[in-house]
Design a protein around this motif. Structure first.
Motif, PDB file in Angstrom:
ATOM      1  N   GLY A 108      36.766  33.309   7.724  1.00 59.11           N
ATOM      2  CA  GLY A 108      38.007  32.763   8.273  1.00 59.11           C
ATOM      3  C   GLY A 108      39.233  33.325   7.589  1.00 59.11           C
ATOM      4  O   GLY A 108      40.276  33.530   8.232  1.00 59.11           O
ATOM      5  N   SER A 109      39.134  33.595   6.294  1.00 58.61           N
ATOM      6  CA  SER A 109      40.260  34.160   5.541  1.00 58.61           C
ATOM      7  C   SER A 109      40.569  35.581   5.994  1.00 58.61           C
ATOM      8  O   SER A 109      41.740  35.968   6.101  1.00 58.61           O
ATOM      9  N   ILE A 110      39.520  36.347   6.253  1.00 58.51           N
ATOM     10  CA  ILE A 110      39.715  37.731   6.728  1.00 58.51           C
ATOM     11  C   ILE A 110      40.439  37.731   8.075  1.00 58.51           C
ATOM     12  O   ILE A 110      41.406  38.468   8.288  1.00 58.51           O
ATOM     13  N   ILE A 111      39.960  36.879   8.980  1.00 54.90           N
ATOM     14  CA  ILE A 111      40.604  36.782  10.294  1.00 54.90           C
ATOM     15  C   ILE A 111      42.013  36.204  10.154  1.00 54.90           C
ATOM     16  O   ILE A 111      42.967  36.697  10.770  1.00 54.90           O
ATOM     17  N   ILE A 169      47.021  31.891  -2.446  1.00 58.07           N
ATOM     18  CA  ILE A 169      45.908  31.223  -3.135  1.00 58.07           C
ATOM     19  C   ILE A 169      45.943  29.721  -2.866  1.00 58.07           C
ATOM     20  O   ILE A 169      44.908  29.103  -2.588  1.00 58.07           O
ATOM     21  N   LEU A 170      47.129  29.132  -2.936  1.00 60.99           N
ATOM     22  CA  LEU A 170      47.254  27.699  -2.652  1.00 60.99           C
ATOM     23  C   LEU A 170      46.920  27.396  -1.193  1.00 60.99           C
ATOM     24  O   LEU A 170      46.299  26.369  -0.885  1.00 60.99           O
ATOM     25  N   ALA A 171      47.305  28.291  -0.287  1.00 58.55           N
ATOM     26  CA  ALA A 171      46.986  28.103   1.127  1.00 58.55           C
ATOM     27  C   ALA A 171      45.474  28.142   1.336  1.00 58.55           C
ATOM     28  O   ALA A 171      44.915  27.339   2.101  1.00 58.55           O
ATOM     29  N   ASN A 189      44.824  25.769  -8.211  1.00 58.11           N
ATOM     30  CA  ASN A 189      46.063  25.622  -8.972  1.00 58.11           C
ATOM     31  C   ASN A 189      46.112  26.578 -10.161  1.00 58.11           C
ATOM     32  O   ASN A 189      47.156  27.157 -10.471  1.00 58.11           O
ATOM     33  N   TYR A 190      44.976  26.735 -10.824  1.00 58.50           N
ATOM     34  CA  TYR A 190      44.907  27.605 -12.002  1.00 58.50           C
ATOM     35  C   TYR A 190      45.221  29.058 -11.639  1.00 58.50           C
ATOM     36  O   TYR A 190      46.069  29.702 -12.265  1.00 58.50           O
ATOM     37  N   PHE A 191      44.533  29.563 -10.627  1.00 51.88           N
ATOM     38  CA  PHE A 191      44.715  30.957 -10.247  1.00 51.88           C
ATOM     39  C   PHE A 191      46.095  31.206  -9.608  1.00 51.88           C
ATOM     40  O   PHE A 191      46.670  32.294  -9.774  1.00 51.88           O
ATOM     41  N   ALA A 193      48.880  29.558 -10.401  1.00 52.90           N
ATOM     42  CA  ALA A 193      49.834  29.568 -11.526  1.00 52.90           C
ATOM     43  C   ALA A 193      49.719  30.868 -12.329  1.00 52.90           C
ATOM     44  O   ALA A 193      50.716  31.451 -12.753  1.00 52.90           O
ATOM     45  N   LYS A 194      48.479  31.338 -12.508  1.00 52.81           N
ATOM     46  CA  LYS A 194      48.246  32.568 -13.276  1.00 52.81           C
ATOM     47  C   LYS A 194      48.858  33.778 -12.568  1.00 52.81           C
ATOM     48  O   LYS A 194      49.446  34.667 -13.194  1.00 52.81           O
ATOM     49  N   SER A 195      48.728  33.809 -11.231  1.00 51.80           N
ATOM     50  CA  SER A 195      49.245  34.951 -10.466  1.00 51.80           C
ATOM     51  C   SER A 195      50.761  34.988 -10.485  1.00 51.80           C
ATOM     52  O   SER A 195      51.375  36.060 -10.407  1.00 51.80           O
ATOM     53  N   ARG A 196      51.404  33.823 -10.600  1.00 61.24           N
ATOM     54  CA  ARG A 196      52.854  33.769 -10.583  1.00 61.24           C
ATOM     55  C   ARG A 196      53.479  34.144 -11.917  1.00 61.24           C
ATOM     56  O   ARG A 196      54.675  34.382 -12.022  1.00 61.24           O
ATOM     57  N   LYS A 197      52.665  34.184 -12.963  1.00 68.14           N
ATOM     58  CA  LYS A 197      53.175  34.554 -14.294  1.00 68.14           C
ATOM     59  C   LYS A 197      53.282  36.076 -14.440  1.00 68.14           C
ATOM     60  O   LYS A 197      53.942  36.573 -15.311  1.00 68.14           O
ATOM     61  N   HIS A 198      52.571  36.798 -13.572  1.00 67.24           N
ATOM     62  CA  HIS A 198      52.544  38.267 -13.689  1.00 67.24           C
ATOM     63  C   HIS A 198      53.711  38.887 -12.919  1.00 67.24           C
ATOM     64  O   HIS A 198      54.193  38.338 -11.974  1.00 67.24           O
TER      65      HIS A 198
END
Length: 224
Positions: free
Chosen positions: A34-37, A154-156, A215-217, A219-224
């Motif tokens: 579903g994510s790919i589509i 990621i949150l979506a 939430n973890y991933f 937040a981690k992606s937004r720090k980069h």
């Protein structure tokens, strides 16, 4: 002690383990597909909308309408309605694998809208700067649009995963199994309150784990 606990619930421990495995299988396989589509639909919507890089009102209108129609159908009705398609694709109408077809087609439009909103949050100045540097549409999407929207995407996906978890409970209509079906078949239909309460707790734990990981991933992606 553990076996005695499950005896009080009226089911063997192996039954719960099998149901948990079925739920995990249905959720994550249908989520992947579903994510790919969904991301393909979302990118198309963003690119072809008014003011988009590849503005095309016909493609945007048709795709947006299809997404809206599928999203407006209650999952339990959609599940039964596409049984012929399910049979055509996987060769059977029952079982966890058969449930993947309606689950995937159910979550794809839902994720498409969530992903679309995530991509639209990207600062238009970044896109304009990429165009000014001579980047192609593909390069803009891969190197600018998707990376900038990573945290929101990621949150979506996390929200979509939790939505799928709830949908798997209805997969029991076609013998899909899972923890939700266990609660309905062995809990509700047999008036086994202990089992219903236990399965609710298990599903709540699933949701908490999924949300925490998301939430973890994010937040981690937004720090980069």
């Amino acid at each position: 002690m553990i076996d005695n606990f499950f005896k009080t619930l009226g089911i063997p421990s192996s039954q719960l383990l099998q149901s948990a495995n079925q739920t995990i299988y249905m959720v994550f396989v249908s989520l992947l597909l579903g994510s790919i589509i969904g991301i393909a639909f979302a990118i198309t919507l963003v690119l072809t909308r008014r003011g988009g890089i590849k503005e095309n009102k016909y493609i945007f209108g048709i795709l947006s309408t299809i997404i809206n129609i599928v999203r407006s159908i209650p999952f339990i009705i959609f599940l039964v309605f596409i049984l012929p398609l399910t049979k055509f694709i996987v060769g059977t109408r029952i079982g966890s694998t058969a449930a993947l077809v309606p689950l995937t087609l159910f979550i794809a439009p839902y994720l498409a809208r969530l992903f679309e909103n995530s991509l639209l949050e990207v600062n238009k100045g970044i896109i304009e700067a990429a165009k000014a540097m001579g980047a192609s549409t593909f390069q803009i999407v891969i190197h600018f649009l998707l990376p900038e929207a990573k945290g929101s995407l990621i949150l979506a996906t996390t929200i979509g995963t939790i939505g799928l978890l709830g949908a798997t409970a209805m997969a029991g209509v076609i013998g899909g199994g899972g923890v939700g079906d266990l609660a309905l078949t062995y809990g509700y239909q047999r008036m086994n309150f202990k089992l219903m309460l236990f399965t609710v707790i298990v599903l709540v734990i699933f949701v908490q784990i999924i949300q925490s990981i998301g939430n973890y991933f994010a937040a981690k992606s937004r720090k980069h």
